[in-house]
Design a protein around this motif. Structure first.
Motif, PDB file in Angstrom:
ATOM      1  N   ASN A 158      20.656  48.511  72.998  1.00 43.49           N
ATOM      2  CA  ASN A 158      20.098  47.440  72.174  1.00 43.49           C
ATOM      3  C   ASN A 158      19.266  47.995  71.018  1.00 43.49           C
ATOM      4  OD1 ASN A 158      20.173  46.362  75.215  1.00 43.49           O
ATOM      5  ND2 ASN A 158      20.651  44.681  73.828  1.00 43.49           N
ATOM      6  N   CYS A 159      19.799  48.972  70.343  1.00 43.83           N
ATOM      7  CA  CYS A 159      19.132  49.576  69.188  1.00 43.83           C
ATOM      8  C   CYS A 159      20.001  49.396  67.945  1.00 43.83           C
ATOM      9  CB  CYS A 159      18.852  51.056  69.428  1.00 43.83           C
ATOM     10  SG  CYS A 159      17.637  51.386  70.732  1.00 43.83           S
ATOM     11  N   GLY A 160      19.384  49.560  66.763  1.00 44.71           N
ATOM     12  CA  GLY A 160      20.088  49.404  65.509  1.00 44.71           C
ATOM     13  C   GLY A 160      19.949  48.007  64.940  1.00 44.71           C
ATOM     14  N   THR A 161      20.468  47.830  63.733  1.00 46.49           N
ATOM     15  CA  THR A 161      20.490  46.531  63.058  1.00 46.49           C
ATOM     16  C   THR A 161      21.872  46.360  62.426  1.00 46.49           C
ATOM     17  OG1 THR A 161      19.749  47.379  60.908  1.00 46.49           O
ATOM     18  CG2 THR A 161      18.031  46.805  62.501  1.00 46.49           C
ATOM     19  N   ASP A 162      22.043  45.299  61.660  1.00 49.26           N
ATOM     20  CA  ASP A 162      23.315  45.109  60.959  1.00 49.26           C
ATOM     21  C   ASP A 162      23.573  46.217  59.948  1.00 49.26           C
ATOM     22  OD1 ASP A 162      23.778  42.845  62.398  1.00 49.26           O
ATOM     23  OD2 ASP A 162      23.256  41.437  60.795  1.00 49.26           O
ATOM     24  N   SER A 163      22.500  46.862  59.447  1.00 50.32           N
ATOM     25  CA  SER A 163      22.667  47.908  58.438  1.00 50.32           C
ATOM     26  C   SER A 163      22.212  49.290  58.908  1.00 50.32           C
ATOM     27  CB  SER A 163      21.880  47.534  57.170  1.00 50.32           C
ATOM     28  OG  SER A 163      20.515  47.319  57.463  1.00 50.32           O
ATOM     29  N   SER A 164      21.598  49.404  60.062  1.00 47.07           N
ATOM     30  CA  SER A 164      21.139  50.691  60.591  1.00 47.07           C
ATOM     31  C   SER A 164      21.847  50.986  61.904  1.00 47.07           C
ATOM     32  CB  SER A 164      19.627  50.679  60.832  1.00 47.07           C
ATOM     33  OG  SER A 164      18.930  50.492  59.628  1.00 47.07           O
ATOM     34  N   PRO A 165      22.356  52.208  62.082  1.00 47.04           N
ATOM     35  CA  PRO A 165      23.048  52.538  63.332  1.00 47.04           C
ATOM     36  C   PRO A 165      22.068  52.705  64.490  1.00 47.04           C
ATOM     37  CG  PRO A 165      22.812  54.492  61.986  1.00 47.04           C
ATOM     38  CD  PRO A 165      22.282  53.369  61.165  1.00 47.04           C
ATOM     39  N   ALA A 166      22.587  52.617  65.688  1.00 48.86           N
ATOM     40  CA  ALA A 166      21.758  52.876  66.866  1.00 48.86           C
ATOM     41  C   ALA A 166      21.401  54.349  66.969  1.00 48.86           C
ATOM     42  CB  ALA A 166      22.474  52.410  68.125  1.00 48.86           C
ATOM     43  N   VAL A 167      22.357  55.225  66.625  1.00 45.21           N
ATOM     44  CA  VAL A 167      22.128  56.677  66.639  1.00 45.21           C
ATOM     45  C   VAL A 167      22.576  57.230  65.288  1.00 45.21           C
ATOM     46  CG1 VAL A 167      22.721  58.873  67.715  1.00 45.21           C
ATOM     47  CG2 VAL A 167      22.453  56.825  69.139  1.00 45.21           C
ATOM     48  N   ARG A 168      21.705  58.037  64.672  1.00 51.57           N
ATOM     49  CA  ARG A 168      22.043  58.630  63.377  1.00 51.57           C
ATOM     50  C   ARG A 168      21.861  60.144  63.456  1.00 51.57           C
ATOM     51  NH1 ARG A 168      19.266  55.789  58.761  1.00 51.57           N
ATOM     52  NH2 ARG A 168      17.351  56.790  59.509  1.00 51.57           N
ATOM     53  N   ILE A 169      22.885  60.876  63.005  1.00 47.51           N
ATOM     54  CA  ILE A 169      22.814  62.334  62.913  1.00 47.51           C
ATOM     55  C   ILE A 169      22.979  62.682  61.446  1.00 47.51           C
ATOM     56  CG2 ILE A 169      23.796  64.517  63.675  1.00 47.51           C
ATOM     57  CD1 ILE A 169      24.910  63.078  66.098  1.00 47.51           C
ATOM     58  N   ARG A 170      21.956  63.308  60.875  1.00 45.46           N
ATOM     59  CA  ARG A 170      21.979  63.546  59.435  1.00 45.46           C
ATOM     60  C   ARG A 170      21.364  64.904  59.112  1.00 45.46           C
ATOM     61  NH1 ARG A 170      17.038  62.945  56.936  1.00 45.46           N
ATOM     62  NH2 ARG A 170      15.370  61.979  58.156  1.00 45.46           N
ATOM     63  N   SER A 171      21.621  65.355  57.905  1.00 47.47           N
ATOM     64  CA  SER A 171      20.930  66.496  57.337  1.00 47.47           C
ATOM     65  C   SER A 171      20.017  65.975  56.232  1.00 47.47           C
ATOM     66  CB  SER A 171      21.929  67.514  56.791  1.00 47.47           C
ATOM     67  OG  SER A 171      22.738  68.025  57.837  1.00 47.47           O
ATOM     68  N   VAL A 172      19.289  66.874  55.584  1.00 49.12           N
ATOM     69  CA  VAL A 172      18.418  66.488  54.483  1.00 49.12           C
ATOM     70  C   VAL A 172      19.159  66.736  53.181  1.00 49.12           C
ATOM     71  CG1 VAL A 172      16.213  66.902  53.341  1.00 49.12           C
ATOM     72  CG2 VAL A 172      16.369  66.996  55.832  1.00 49.12           C
ATOM     73  N   ASP A 173      19.285  65.715  52.348  1.00 46.11           N
ATOM     74  CA  ASP A 173      20.078  65.811  51.128  1.00 46.11           C
ATOM     75  C   ASP A 173      19.436  66.746  50.104  1.00 46.11           C
ATOM     76  OD1 ASP A 173      21.738  63.992  52.257  1.00 46.11           O
ATOM     77  OD2 ASP A 173      21.099  62.285  51.055  1.00 46.11           O
ATOM     78  N   GLY A 174      20.299  67.533  49.442  1.00 51.31           N
ATOM     79  CA  GLY A 174      19.899  68.253  48.257  1.00 51.31           C
ATOM     80  C   GLY A 174      18.963  69.426  48.445  1.00 51.31           C
ATOM     81  N   VAL A 175      18.837  69.986  49.642  1.00 51.15           N
ATOM     82  CA  VAL A 175      17.905  71.092  49.874  1.00 51.15           C
ATOM     83  C   VAL A 175      18.638  72.395  50.156  1.00 51.15           C
ATOM     84  CG1 VAL A 175      15.857  71.792  51.177  1.00 51.15           C
ATOM     85  CG2 VAL A 175      16.307  69.389  50.812  1.00 51.15           C
ATOM     86  N   GLY A 176      19.952  72.370  50.251  1.00 55.28           N
ATOM     87  CA  GLY A 176      20.711  73.577  50.547  1.00 55.28           C
ATOM     88  C   GLY A 176      21.029  73.705  52.016  1.00 55.28           C
ATOM     89  N   SER A 177      21.658  74.830  52.372  1.00 53.44           N
ATOM     90  CA  SER A 177      22.161  74.994  53.734  1.00 53.44           C
ATOM     91  C   SER A 177      21.060  74.983  54.786  1.00 53.44           C
ATOM     92  CB  SER A 177      22.957  76.302  53.832  1.00 53.44           C
ATOM     93  OG  SER A 177      22.131  77.407  53.517  1.00 53.44           O
ATOM     94  N   ALA A 178      19.812  75.349  54.419  1.00 50.38           N
ATOM     95  CA  ALA A 178      18.722  75.345  55.392  1.00 50.38           C
ATOM     96  C   ALA A 178      18.388  73.935  55.868  1.00 50.38           C
ATOM     97  CB  ALA A 178      17.483  75.998  54.794  1.00 50.38           C
ATOM     98  N   SER A 179      18.861  72.929  55.142  1.00 52.84           N
ATOM     99  CA  SER A 179      18.549  71.544  55.508  1.00 52.84           C
ATOM    100  C   SER A 179      19.551  70.947  56.480  1.00 52.84           C
ATOM    101  CB  SER A 179      18.524  70.684  54.245  1.00 52.84           C
ATOM    102  OG  SER A 179      19.841  70.540  53.719  1.00 52.84           O
ATOM    103  N   HIS A 180      20.607  71.676  56.795  1.00 55.47           N
ATOM    104  CA  HIS A 180      21.695  71.097  57.571  1.00 55.47           C
ATOM    105  C   HIS A 180      21.332  70.963  59.049  1.00 55.47           C
ATOM    106  CE1 HIS A 180      24.841  72.531  54.405  1.00 55.47           C
ATOM    107  NE2 HIS A 180      24.292  71.385  54.093  1.00 55.47           N
ATOM    108  N   THR A 181      21.711  69.842  59.619  1.00 57.20           N
ATOM    109  CA  THR A 181      21.766  69.740  61.068  1.00 57.20           C
ATOM    110  C   THR A 181      23.053  70.410  61.516  1.00 57.20           C
ATOM    111  OG1 THR A 181      20.433  67.749  61.334  1.00 57.20           O
ATOM    112  CG2 THR A 181      22.135  68.123  62.972  1.00 57.20           C
ATOM    113  N   ASN A 182      22.950  71.359  62.443  1.00 59.48           N
ATOM    114  CA  ASN A 182      24.172  72.019  62.904  1.00 59.48           C
ATOM    115  C   ASN A 182      24.021  72.514  64.331  1.00 59.48           C
ATOM    116  OD1 ASN A 182      22.877  74.592  62.829  1.00 59.48           O
ATOM    117  ND2 ASN A 182      23.421  74.842  60.675  1.00 59.48           N
TER     118      ASN A 182
END
Length: 502
Positions: free
Chosen positions: A192-216
């Motif tokens: 019972n998590c999330g909204t119509d526009s937000s996912p219940a689970v989100r896996i992301r990296s940080v935009d525009g910072v280079g490879s050190a920002s990646h989730t991996n």
């Protein structure tokens, strides 16, 4: 030589099992649970009108971090938010496991076990718990968002660990994996998590910072996501600047978006949305929902070698089958690498896998089963990558095409009534020649799908008239022409069988 108990440091009976003394072991040699050090349930108060335990628990966490220690919580409800776990620190619930359906009504201890509950009136700016340091871990807890906004649980840790954790009732992202590396997660429930526009689970990296920002390099075992309003799982950054998520492996992923009622018809948006990624594997997933797609791949960053790579091995994709029936299950919108093998595709009415014209050539699909009478793949692409077989291939059955009918047209005024019963693999071609026929080109056949290179086409005459004309073919990527070196004797019907290999 005689040695007394005092010589070996024996603990006097008067110091065993008393406050400030030494824990007395049980007959099995283990410490009694009553003598294990815990933090008291200071925040164990009613659902409305409670005190905030954030400062108290954070102090215990900070103290534990100085010795790479564990903060243990007794069963109860702790009202808090914004807890940050520094490096090599753990917070752990020592209690029986909670259960989503064990709750009869909202309130204190609704789910059992140890609960961390967001305070009333929270602005939702901070997650309830945030793993920020290397080696931080959380185990054996329920995080209750109480229907408010704000991320429930976030990990930004290098080698972070999440085990036996439930996140429930978050009107926002329940679990967020952001700029995390080499983590292991096991036995996680997101309900019972999330909204119509937000996912219940989100896996992301940080935009525009280079490879050190990646989730991996995240290994995720037994993640269960149930009853998200729309998208249950989102992976990767979006758009041309969205940072990639790299090498995430799911084992036994379980997602459900059922039709709870007419007002909750399941998901309209894709249940799993995959954006800019470089390697995402699903091993034996069970994903159930609809009528929207269950999985969508929409990748914009396609620079080699980071062009994506989504692989599904085994498991089942199950559409909605009651009021709001699923038309399809998988949508390949944009990207260049999608591989599915041994997956059961069930409960859909039209096309299981839809591939848009803009998707790249790399899509390899080998499901284990599908619905009778439906189209397994609806492919609008002009170019496709071949399957590569290393070594000989032995086929115990027949090699068959998908049954799409090729097109035929005449090339000579003396040729008429051309018809074809065949496809891009094989078929029978026939045409009529007039009383004044000519040699040269007679008919042209157009393939239903373009080949990457011109195939080999062989032609076999099926009647005497066809055998007399010394027919030959010229093939291209899009089709072939049949010509006659010897002028036909008209009026006659000429019939040929053809086979295509390419």
């Amino acid at each position: 030589m005689q040695i007394s108990s005092k010589d070996v440091g024996e603990v006097p009976q008067s110091q065993k099992g008393v406050p400030g003394g030494v824990a007395e072991l049980q007959i099995d040699g283990k410490m009694p649970i009553s003598q294990v050090p815990f933090e008291e349930a200071v925040g164990k108060l009613a659902f409305v009108g409670e005190s905030n335990s954030t400062s108290y628990i954070q102090e215990k966490i900070n103290a534990a971090s100085r010795n790479s220690d564990v903060v243990r919580l007794r069963p109860g409800t702790y009202v808090c938010e914004g807890l940050q776990l520094p490096a090599k620190t753990a917070i752990e619930g020592w209690a029986g496991d909670g259960a989503r359906f064990g709750a009869t009504s909202p309130g204190d201890d609704a789910y059992g076990g140890v609960q961390l509950r967001r305070p009333q009136g929270s602005d939702g700016v901070r997650p309830v718990v945030d793993l920020v340091g290397a080696g931080a871990s959380i185990r054996g807890l329920t995080i209750d968002g109480r229907g408010m906004s704000g991320v429930g649980l976030r990990t930004e840790a290098f080698e972070g660990n999440i085990c036996a954790v439930r996140v429930i009732g978050v009107n926002d992202v329940g679990l967020e994996i952001a700029r995390a590396n080499n983590g292991v997660m096991r036995d996680i429930w997101v309900d019972n998590c999330g909204t119509d526009s937000s996912p219940a689970v989100r896996i992301r990296s940080v935009d525009g910072v280079g490879s050190a920002s990646h989730t991996n390099n995240q290994d995720i075992y037994n993640l269960h996501i149930e009853r998200a309003p729309e998208t249950a799982l989102s992976i990767g950054g979006t758009g041309a600047t969205g940072a990639q998520v790299q090498w995430v492996r799911f084992y036994g992923l379980h997602i459900e978006s059922p039709e709870d009622s007419v007002s909750k018809p399941g998901n309209r948006l894709p249940l799993v949305r995959i954006f800019n990624v470089q390697g995402v594997d699903f091993v034996s997933p069970m994903i159930f929902g609809g009528p929207g797609f269950l999985i969508e791949h929409d990748q914009v960053t396609l620079v080699k070698p980071d062009a994506g790579g989504v692989r599904i091995m085994g498991g089942a994709l199950v559409g909605q089958g009651e009021r709001n029936v699923s038309a399809g299950l998988i949508h390949l919108l944009a990207g260049d690498s999608f591989w599915l093998n041994g997956t059961a595709l069930t409960r859909y009415t039209e096309t299981a896998i839809r591939i848009d014209a803009g998707y790249g050539a790399g899509a390899w699909l080998n499901p284990s089963s599908w619905e009778d009478g439906t189209e397994v793949v609806g492919d609008a692409r002009a170019t496709r990558m071949p399957f590569v077989v290393l070594g000989d291939q032995v086929v115990s059955g027949h090699v068959c095409s998908d049954g799409r009918t090729a097109a035929v047209r005449t090339l000579s005024p003396a040729t008429s009534n051309a018809s074809i019963v065949g496809d891009d693999v094989k078929g029978v071609l026939e045409f009529q020649v007039s009383a004044s026929p000519a040699n040269g080109g007679q008919v042209a056949v157009q393939f239903t799908r373009k080949f990457s290179v011109a195939p080999v086409v062989t032609m076999t005459p099926l009647n005497a008239a066809a055998a007399m004309v010394q027919a030959y073919v010229e093939a291209s990527e899009t089709g072939f022409t049949l010509s006659c070196a010897q002028e036909p004797r008209g009026p006659e019907l000429l019939r040929f069988a053809y086979h295509v290999l390419g």
